[in-house]
Write a protein that holds these residues in place. Structure first.
Motif, PDB file in Angstrom:
ATOM      1  N   ASP A  91      10.129   6.468  12.254  1.00  0.00           N
ATOM      2  CA  ASP A  91       9.508   5.379  12.984  1.00  0.00           C
ATOM      3  C   ASP A  91       9.512   4.082  12.413  1.00  0.00           C
ATOM      4  O   ASP A  91       9.816   3.924  11.157  1.00  0.00           O
ATOM      5  CB  ASP A  91       8.071   5.511  12.889  1.00  0.00           C
ATOM      6  N   TRP A  92      10.302   3.115  13.430  1.00  0.00           N
ATOM      7  CA  TRP A  92      10.826   2.029  12.861  1.00  0.00           C
ATOM      8  C   TRP A  92       9.902   0.676  12.784  1.00  0.00           C
ATOM      9  O   TRP A  92       9.173   0.814  14.089  1.00  0.00           O
ATOM     10  CB  TRP A  92      12.108   1.432  13.641  1.00  0.00           C
ATOM     11  N   LYS A  93       9.739   0.012  12.216  1.00  0.00           N
ATOM     12  CA  LYS A  93       8.721  -1.187  12.365  1.00  0.00           C
ATOM     13  C   LYS A  93       9.722  -2.249  12.538  1.00  0.00           C
ATOM     14  O   LYS A  93      10.760  -2.927  11.711  1.00  0.00           O
ATOM     15  CB  LYS A  93       8.057  -1.644  11.306  1.00  0.00           C
ATOM     16  N   VAL A  94       9.679  -2.994  13.679  1.00  0.00           N
ATOM     17  CA  VAL A  94      10.698  -4.258  14.209  1.00  0.00           C
ATOM     18  C   VAL A  94       9.886  -5.648  13.651  1.00  0.00           C
ATOM     19  O   VAL A  94       8.706  -5.864  14.038  1.00  0.00           O
ATOM     20  CB  VAL A  94      10.917  -4.237  15.589  1.00  0.00           C
ATOM     21  N   VAL A  95      10.696  -6.433  13.201  1.00  0.00           N
ATOM     22  CA  VAL A  95      10.374  -7.783  13.026  1.00  0.00           C
ATOM     23  C   VAL A  95      11.136  -8.874  13.867  1.00  0.00           C
ATOM     24  O   VAL A  95      12.487  -8.857  13.774  1.00  0.00           O
ATOM     25  CB  VAL A  95      11.021  -8.168  11.419  1.00  0.00           C
ATOM     26  N   ASP A  96      10.220  -9.238  14.564  1.00  0.00           N
ATOM     27  CA  ASP A  96      10.910 -10.249  15.792  1.00  0.00           C
ATOM     28  C   ASP A  96      11.048 -11.753  15.264  1.00  0.00           C
ATOM     29  O   ASP A  96      11.984 -12.616  16.220  1.00  0.00           O
ATOM     30  CB  ASP A  96       9.977 -10.275  17.027  1.00  0.00           C
ATOM     31  N   ASP A  97      10.688 -12.212  14.539  1.00  0.00           N
ATOM     32  CA  ASP A  97      10.192 -13.894  14.065  1.00  0.00           C
ATOM     33  C   ASP A  97      11.493 -14.250  13.179  1.00  0.00           C
ATOM     34  O   ASP A  97      11.070 -14.844  12.376  1.00  0.00           O
ATOM     35  CB  ASP A  97       9.073 -14.111  13.815  1.00  0.00           C
ATOM     36  N   VAL A  98      12.539 -13.498  13.003  1.00  0.00           N
ATOM     37  CA  VAL A  98      13.713 -14.004  12.194  1.00  0.00           C
ATOM     38  C   VAL A  98      14.312 -15.182  12.550  1.00  0.00           C
ATOM     39  O   VAL A  98      14.899 -15.844  11.815  1.00  0.00           O
ATOM     40  CB  VAL A  98      14.648 -12.700  11.940  1.00  0.00           C
ATOM     41  N   PHE A 130      -5.568 -14.549   1.486  1.00  0.00           N
ATOM     42  CA  PHE A 130      -4.177 -15.039   1.675  1.00  0.00           C
ATOM     43  C   PHE A 130      -3.220 -13.958   1.395  1.00  0.00           C
ATOM     44  O   PHE A 130      -2.233 -13.772   2.114  1.00  0.00           O
ATOM     45  CB  PHE A 130      -3.886 -16.503   1.195  1.00  0.00           C
ATOM     46  N   LEU A 131      -3.077 -13.630   0.322  1.00  0.00           N
ATOM     47  CA  LEU A 131      -2.200 -12.554  -0.123  1.00  0.00           C
ATOM     48  C   LEU A 131      -2.242 -11.220   0.724  1.00  0.00           C
ATOM     49  O   LEU A 131      -1.350 -10.725   0.941  1.00  0.00           O
ATOM     50  CB  LEU A 131      -2.484 -12.214  -1.543  1.00  0.00           C
ATOM     51  N   GLY A 132      -3.428 -10.668   1.092  1.00  0.00           N
ATOM     52  CA  GLY A 132      -3.611  -9.830   1.945  1.00  0.00           C
ATOM     53  C   GLY A 132      -3.074  -9.741   3.478  1.00  0.00           C
ATOM     54  O   GLY A 132      -2.363  -8.844   3.862  1.00  0.00           O
ATOM     55  N   TRP A 133      -3.025 -11.158   3.649  1.00  0.00           N
ATOM     56  CA  TRP A 133      -2.535 -11.412   5.034  1.00  0.00           C
ATOM     57  C   TRP A 133      -0.872 -11.371   4.654  1.00  0.00           C
ATOM     58  O   TRP A 133      -0.252 -10.930   5.811  1.00  0.00           O
ATOM     59  CB  TRP A 133      -3.035 -12.513   5.647  1.00  0.00           C
ATOM     60  N   LEU A 134      -0.514 -11.785   3.848  1.00  0.00           N
ATOM     61  CA  LEU A 134       1.071 -11.606   3.832  1.00  0.00           C
ATOM     62  C   LEU A 134       1.687 -10.589   3.598  1.00  0.00           C
ATOM     63  O   LEU A 134       2.507 -10.173   4.012  1.00  0.00           O
ATOM     64  CB  LEU A 134       1.448 -12.854   2.150  1.00  0.00           C
ATOM     65  N   LYS A 135       0.887  -9.541   2.731  1.00  0.00           N
ATOM     66  CA  LYS A 135       1.408  -8.195   2.661  1.00  0.00           C
ATOM     67  C   LYS A 135       1.449  -7.393   4.041  1.00  0.00           C
ATOM     68  O   LYS A 135       2.173  -6.331   3.971  1.00  0.00           O
ATOM     69  CB  LYS A 135       0.357  -7.509   1.582  1.00  0.00           C
ATOM     70  N   LYS A 136       0.626  -8.016   4.890  1.00  0.00           N
ATOM     71  CA  LYS A 136       0.681  -7.057   6.339  1.00  0.00           C
ATOM     72  C   LYS A 136       1.878  -7.521   7.141  1.00  0.00           C
ATOM     73  O   LYS A 136       1.892  -6.950   8.052  1.00  0.00           O
ATOM     74  CB  LYS A 136      -0.641  -7.223   6.862  1.00  0.00           C
ATOM     75  N   HIS A 137       2.192  -8.574   6.748  1.00  0.00           N
ATOM     76  CA  HIS A 137       3.606  -9.175   7.568  1.00  0.00           C
ATOM     77  C   HIS A 137       4.795  -9.317   6.913  1.00  0.00           C
ATOM     78  O   HIS A 137       4.848  -9.620   5.705  1.00  0.00           O
ATOM     79  CB  HIS A 137       3.239 -10.467   8.188  1.00  0.00           C
ATOM     80  N   ALA A 138       5.677  -8.918   7.430  1.00  0.00           N
ATOM     81  CA  ALA A 138       7.315  -9.365   6.817  1.00  0.00           C
ATOM     82  C   ALA A 138       7.316 -10.824   7.286  1.00  0.00           C
ATOM     83  O   ALA A 138       7.218 -11.266   8.401  1.00  0.00           O
ATOM     84  CB  ALA A 138       8.172  -8.448   7.506  1.00  0.00           C
ATOM     85  N   TYR A 139       7.806 -11.684   6.269  1.00  0.00           N
ATOM     86  CA  TYR A 139       7.740 -13.035   6.603  1.00  0.00           C
ATOM     87  C   TYR A 139       8.948 -13.745   6.372  1.00  0.00           C
ATOM     88  O   TYR A 139       9.719 -13.260   5.405  1.00  0.00           O
ATOM     89  CB  TYR A 139       6.788 -14.169   5.674  1.00  0.00           C
ATOM     90  N   CYS A 140       9.561 -14.263   7.374  1.00  0.00           N
ATOM     91  CA  CYS A 140      11.084 -14.514   7.285  1.00  0.00           C
ATOM     92  C   CYS A 140      11.240 -16.157   7.620  1.00  0.00           C
ATOM     93  O   CYS A 140      12.232 -16.856   7.523  1.00  0.00           O
ATOM     94  CB  CYS A 140      11.636 -14.003   8.405  1.00  0.00           C
ATOM     95  N   SER A 141      10.004 -17.055   7.944  1.00  0.00           N
ATOM     96  CA  SER A 141       9.992 -18.414   8.008  1.00  0.00           C
ATOM     97  C   SER A 141      10.183 -19.219   6.660  1.00  0.00           C
ATOM     98  O   SER A 141       9.527 -18.337   5.822  1.00  0.00           O
ATOM     99  CB  SER A 141       8.967 -18.897   8.891  1.00  0.00           C
ATOM    100  N   ASN A 142      10.685 -19.998   6.440  1.00  0.00           N
ATOM    101  CA  ASN A 142      10.945 -20.926   5.274  1.00  0.00           C
ATOM    102  C   ASN A 142       9.341 -21.318   4.848  1.00  0.00           C
ATOM    103  O   ASN A 142       9.013 -21.319   3.530  1.00  0.00           O
ATOM    104  CB  ASN A 142      11.971 -22.020   5.249  1.00  0.00           C
TER     105      ASN A 142
END
Length: 429
Positions: free
Chosen positions: A286-293, A373-385
């Motif tokens: 199962d792949w997880k896709v990051v769309d907001d790169v 705040f940290l919990g929210w970040l851990k649930k998301h791959a973040y790619c914006s500066n």
């Protein structure tokens, strides 16, 4: 004599059964017979029309007479009941309900002497005027060329040679241009290889012309930017991003850094690309896709499992720097690249963890907010500066705050009047 319906026979003005040199109008070899003449010469008629033709022997020909003359069409003799003598030097021919020419080059109509020799010849063109071309579609492989194709008409066959010309011009100025490289992706197609203006709409249309008339398609207006990598047979897109590298982010056990290089086709300054990342753990499909790169060439994946091997792939979708109204085509995914997150050094449950006593900052509202705040970040791959900077600032502040508290414990801290300790807030988030 009543006229009869005829059916075209084999042969044409390009491949006759009779010597081509005497067929005026079909062959341009400079030789013309002087014995007789057919009238009308090289007629063009609609399907279903009738033809009244004559073969007249020149009056100054010794012993000339129309007695015994006969007609052939495409090398085969026509029935004698289709012709009759008008006078001693002229033989008439009546054809009714004409069918389309066997070949687009026309049918050979020949007048013969009694001994079979050829006296005169004519090309007979029977067909339909062209219909309005439609369904024009165009695409570009690299924004420097343009390929278009079209449908000739609902009937399609005209039985006459029909010339199709693809015309184009800049919408608001400039002169008409004619495409020159035809039949590139099919019988009704043309390729414009270069010299196209950018960021300016083009008007494109097709003109069809034959002996019976002409027709013009509706005008298609397009910007080359909007048709780059549009589906064409076969679909055109870029290669996947090369040189994908996945690495750890220091000692952070829940993160991996992904970097890649833009495909060579997108290194033209006119192009950008949007990217997608997908990742999975080693023992999963199962792949997880990051769309907001967006159009970056790096990304940090967060919220990962410590001590786990991950496979990562990247793909891209090109677009012009001035934008495009239509979506491009996603490339294939890059080859999988593997990397593992560091193992967690934090003791697990039952490891003798010392819980902080009451009054510590961990129970304060600011700390709870930062944990959220940290919990929210851990649930998301973040790619914006923006998210990247916020997270790094938060981690740096936490380390500094932790060090400050340790110093207070050894030196003593100044309690407030209400007995609570002072909580230091970061300057910026």
């Amino acid at each position: 004599m009543d006229s009869l319906t005829y059916q075209p026979l084999e042969g044409s003005c390009e491949t006759p059964h009779t010597p081509p040199s005497i067929l005026h109008g079909c062959y341009q070899d400079g030789h013309r017979p002087d014995t007789a003449v057919i009238s009308p010469q090289d007629p063009t008629l609609l399907i279903g029309s009738s033809l009244q033709a004559t073969c007249s022997i020149h009056g100054d020909t010794p012993g000339a007479t129309a007695e015994g003359l006969y007609w052939t069409l495409n090398g085969r003799r026509l029935p004698s009941e289709l012709s009759h003598l008008l006078n001693t030097s002229t033989l008439a021919l009546a054809l009714a309900n004409l069918n389309g020419s066997r070949q687009q080059s026309g049918d050979n109509l020949v007048c013969h002497a009694q001994d079979g020799s050829i006296l005169a010849g004519s090309c007979l063109y029977v067909g339909l005027p062209p219909e309005k071309p439609f369904n024009i579609s165009c695409w570009s492989r690299n924004m420097k060329d343009l390929t278009c194709r079209w449908t000739p008409g609902t009937r399609g066959e005209t039985f006459l040679h029909t010339n199709y010309s693809l015309k184009y011009k800049l919408r608001w100025y400039g002169q008409d241009n004619t495409c020159e490289e035809y039949h590139t992706v099919g019988p009704h197609s043309c390729h414009i290889p270069k010299d196209l203006a950018l960021f300016t709409p083009y008007e494109i249309w097709v003109e069809a012309t034959n002996r019976l008339g002409s027709a013009r398609s509706d005008v298609l207006t397009l910007d080359v930017l909007d048709v780059v990598t549009r589906p064409a047979p076969p679909p055109v897109t870029t290669d996947p991003p090369p040189d994908v590298h996945v690495s750890r982010v220091g000692g952070l056990e829940d993160q991996l850094s992904v970097r890649w290089v833009s495909p060579p086709a997108l290194k033209d300054f006119l192009f950008q690309a949007k990217y997608q990342i997908r990742y999975r753990v080693e023992d999963s499909v199962d792949w997880k896709v990051v769309d907001d790169v967006s159009n970056q060439t790096s990304c940090r994946l967060a919220g990962l499992k410590p001590g786990t091997v991950y496979f990562v792939q990247v793909r891209c979708n090109p677009f012009g720097i001035y934008g495009s109204k239509k979506a491009g085509i996603w490339s294939e995914w890059s080859h999988p690249t593997a990397a593992s997150t560091p193992r967690s050094e934090r003791p697990g449950p039952g490891g003798g963890v010392c819980e902080p006593r009451g009054g510590e900052p961990s129970s304060g509202p600011v700390r709870r907010e930062l944990k959220q705040f940290l919990g929210w970040l851990k649930k998301h791959a973040y790619c914006s500066n923006l998210s990247f900077r916020l997270y790094d600032q938060w981690r740096a502040w936490m380390q500094k705050s932790h060090k400050t508290r340790n110093q207070h414990r050894t030196r003593g801290s100044c309690p407030r009047a209400d007995g609570a300790r002072r909580e230091v807030l970061p300057d910026k988030l």
